[in-house]
Design an enzyme around this catalytic site. Structure first.
Site, mmCIF file in Angstrom:
data_model
loop_
_atom_site.group_PDB
_atom_site.id
_atom_site.type_symbol
_atom_site.label_atom_id
_atom_site.label_comp_id
_atom_site.label_asym_id
_atom_site.label_seq_id
_atom_site.Cartn_x
_atom_site.Cartn_y
_atom_site.Cartn_z
ATOM 1 N N LYS A 22 1.227 -1.195 0.365
ATOM 2 C CA LYS A 22 0.188 0.035 0.033
ATOM 3 C C LYS A 22 1.256 1.725 -0.114
ATOM 4 C CE LYS A 22 -2.802 3.253 3.559
ATOM 5 N NZ LYS A 22 -2.161 3.988 3.846
ATOM 6 N N ARG A 97 -4.897 10.443 2.442
ATOM 7 C CA ARG A 97 -3.647 11.227 2.869
ATOM 8 C C ARG A 97 -2.283 11.486 1.451
ATOM 9 N NH1 ARG A 97 -1.248 13.936 6.477
ATOM 10 N NH2 ARG A 97 0.942 13.704 7.007
ATOM 11 N N ASP A 121 -5.569 8.451 8.531
ATOM 12 C CA ASP A 121 -6.300 7.996 10.267
ATOM 13 C C ASP A 121 -5.923 8.521 10.419
ATOM 14 O OD1 ASP A 121 -6.017 4.975 9.278
ATOM 15 O OD2 ASP A 121 -3.907 4.583 9.141
ATOM 16 N N ASP A 319 3.687 1.010 11.758
ATOM 17 C CA ASP A 319 2.550 -0.002 11.485
ATOM 18 C C ASP A 319 2.002 -1.750 12.208
ATOM 19 O OD1 ASP A 319 1.375 2.645 10.070
ATOM 20 O OD2 ASP A 319 2.339 1.870 7.888
ATOM 21 N N MET A 341 6.013 7.696 17.900
ATOM 22 C CA MET A 341 5.622 8.347 16.973
ATOM 23 C C MET A 341 4.621 9.009 16.410
ATOM 24 S SD MET A 341 7.518 6.585 12.895
ATOM 25 C CE MET A 341 9.608 5.935 13.261
#
Length: 435
Positions: A22, A97, A121, A319, A341
């Site tokens: 992705k 985004r 997100d 992630d 982060m």
């Protein structure tokens, strides 16, 4: 709004092939704007965020043709720059985004870019200063309409420059690289991101005629060229999906083979899951995970509690921290998960606690997980997916739980994982999509 009804406690078995990446796709698709020639891209994942970006490019005038299940031809030989001034463009771009990465190619080829504040997100602040700092170093002028939340970038004659980025932002580096490939002179980007997906982008641009060196390091050198040509590109498998499947196999005591994983490009992801006690074997480019009733979290050499923290590449990707966290709930031992982060990414743990997990949320960035070695299985509940990665973590938790769970707002999961219910059901899961 759609939901998943998930029957827990089932063991899965079989082979699964990860989708195209992705995060790579969102960069690569924007790069088609850099040339008027045809660009062919393979292994494009059929997921919400990627499909929305393809739709946006099509609305901008990019000719788009699907030539296979995961392959497309793109040709940006008649881009409608005036479309950037429309409300329709601003609305569509703000919902995605990844749309921010059209700015670099637009600036390089057309000298102008416009964008509303991108969405994505809800995982905390995700500033874009690095993108605009790089554009300004190349000679572009940046304007921000704070009332309408619209970014304007003007730069007709970009010139190469030396820049030291304030953070090694992956999307920021990608955007600056795409702006610099046709800038006059030499550009040096220090503290550049060096993720495999960025390496893929640079390799693709070089095949198009760009002159980029230092690929894979944190210092990139770019000699500007006047024009780029078409190319063909195949994306890497999604490392986040691979990590998700590793955690899922452990949680559900399943025997799974992850096919064509491009293991050398996974960095420390496999080793991090091995430290969680998960057994795996590399068979060529496949990852075989045997069924495990128990898995035990390692400690540090001095016996202290293991900490798994995110870091820029080649560190552990943020992630996958939510996958590590949920996987630890059924392990033996304790781990501190440190999400550096983003300050809102751990807020889904309240759902896991409701399911019976032993987790202490220390602050917005840290959670301590006490693994109970399956002595107290999670129980099925109704919950809502807050973002892509948390959504899949909750899906994994539901698959391992006693009873049935309902997961609402699965549109978030669909943004990052293609046909996830169908693919897992083929391995023996029981996931029903409810519209």
């Amino acid at each position: 709004m759609s939901s998943f009804r998930v029957k827990g406690g089932l063991k899965l078995k079989g082979e699964i092939t990860p989708q195209g990446a992705k995060n790579e796709a969102l960069q690569i698709l924007c790069a088609v704007l850099l040339t008027s020639d045809k660009v062919t891209i393979h292994k494009i994942p059929n997921i919400r965020d990627v499909n929305k970006l393809i739709e946006l490019l099509t609305d901008m005038g990019v000719k788009t043709q699907k030539i296979g299940p995961e392959s497309y031809d793109f040709q940006a030989d008649n881009v409608d720059i005036k479309y950037l001034e429309t409300e329709d463009f601003l609305k569509k771009a703000s919902s995605l985004r990844g749309s921010v990465m059209i700015l670099g190619p637009l600036l390089a080829r057309f000298g102008h870019g416009r964008l509303s504040k991108p969405g994505g997100d809800k995982i905390g602040r995700r500033r874009m200063d690095t993108h605009f700092f790089g554009f300004q170093k190349l000679g572009a002028e940046f304007h921000y309409d704070s009332k309408k939340e619209i970014y304007h970038i003007d730069g007709k004659n970009l010139k190469g420059a030396y820049m030291l980025l304030d953070e090694a932002s992956v999307t920021g580096t990608a955007n600056i690289v795409m702006a610099a490939v046709m800038a006059e002179g030499k550009t040096t980007i220090y503290n550049a991101a060096c993720e495999p997906y960025l390496q893929q982008l640079c390799d693709m641009l070089n095949r198009m005629g760009a002159k980029i060196t230092g690929i894979g390091s944190n210092m990139l050198h770019i000699e500007g060229v006047k024009k780029l040509k078409g190319t063909e590109h195949t994306m890497l498998p999604d490392m986040i999906e691979i990590g998700s499947f590793i955690g899922m196999a452990a949680m559900t005591q399943s025997e799974i083979t992850i096919k064509d994983a491009k293991i050398p490009r996974l960095g420390i992801i496999p080793d991090t899951f091995k430290r969680m006690g998960i057994k795996m074997e590399f068979k060529g480019d496949d990852i075989y995970i045997p069924s495990q009733k128990h898995y035990e979290i390692e400690t540090f050499i001095d016996g202290s509690i293991l900490t798994v923290a995110d870091a820029i590449w080649p560190g552990f990707t943020p992630d996958l921290l939510s996958i590590v966290l949920v996987t630890a709930t059924q392990a033996k031992g304790t781990v501190l998960v440190h999400q550096k982060m983003f300050e809102s990414r751990l807020f889904f743990v309240d759902k896991l606690i409701d399911m019976g997990a032993q987790i202490i949320l220390c602050d917005p960035h840290r959670a301590t997980v006490i693994g109970l070695d399956r002595k107290y299985p999670l129980k099925g509940i109704r919950m809502t997916s807050p973002d892509i990665r948390a959504g899949v973590s909750l899906l994994i938790a539901a698959m391992s739980a006693d009873g049935t769970s309902i997961i609402d707002n699965i549109e978030q999961i669909d943004r990052g994982y293609q046909y996830i219910d169908q693919r897992l059901n083929a391995l023996g899961a029981d996931i029903v999509r409810i519209d």
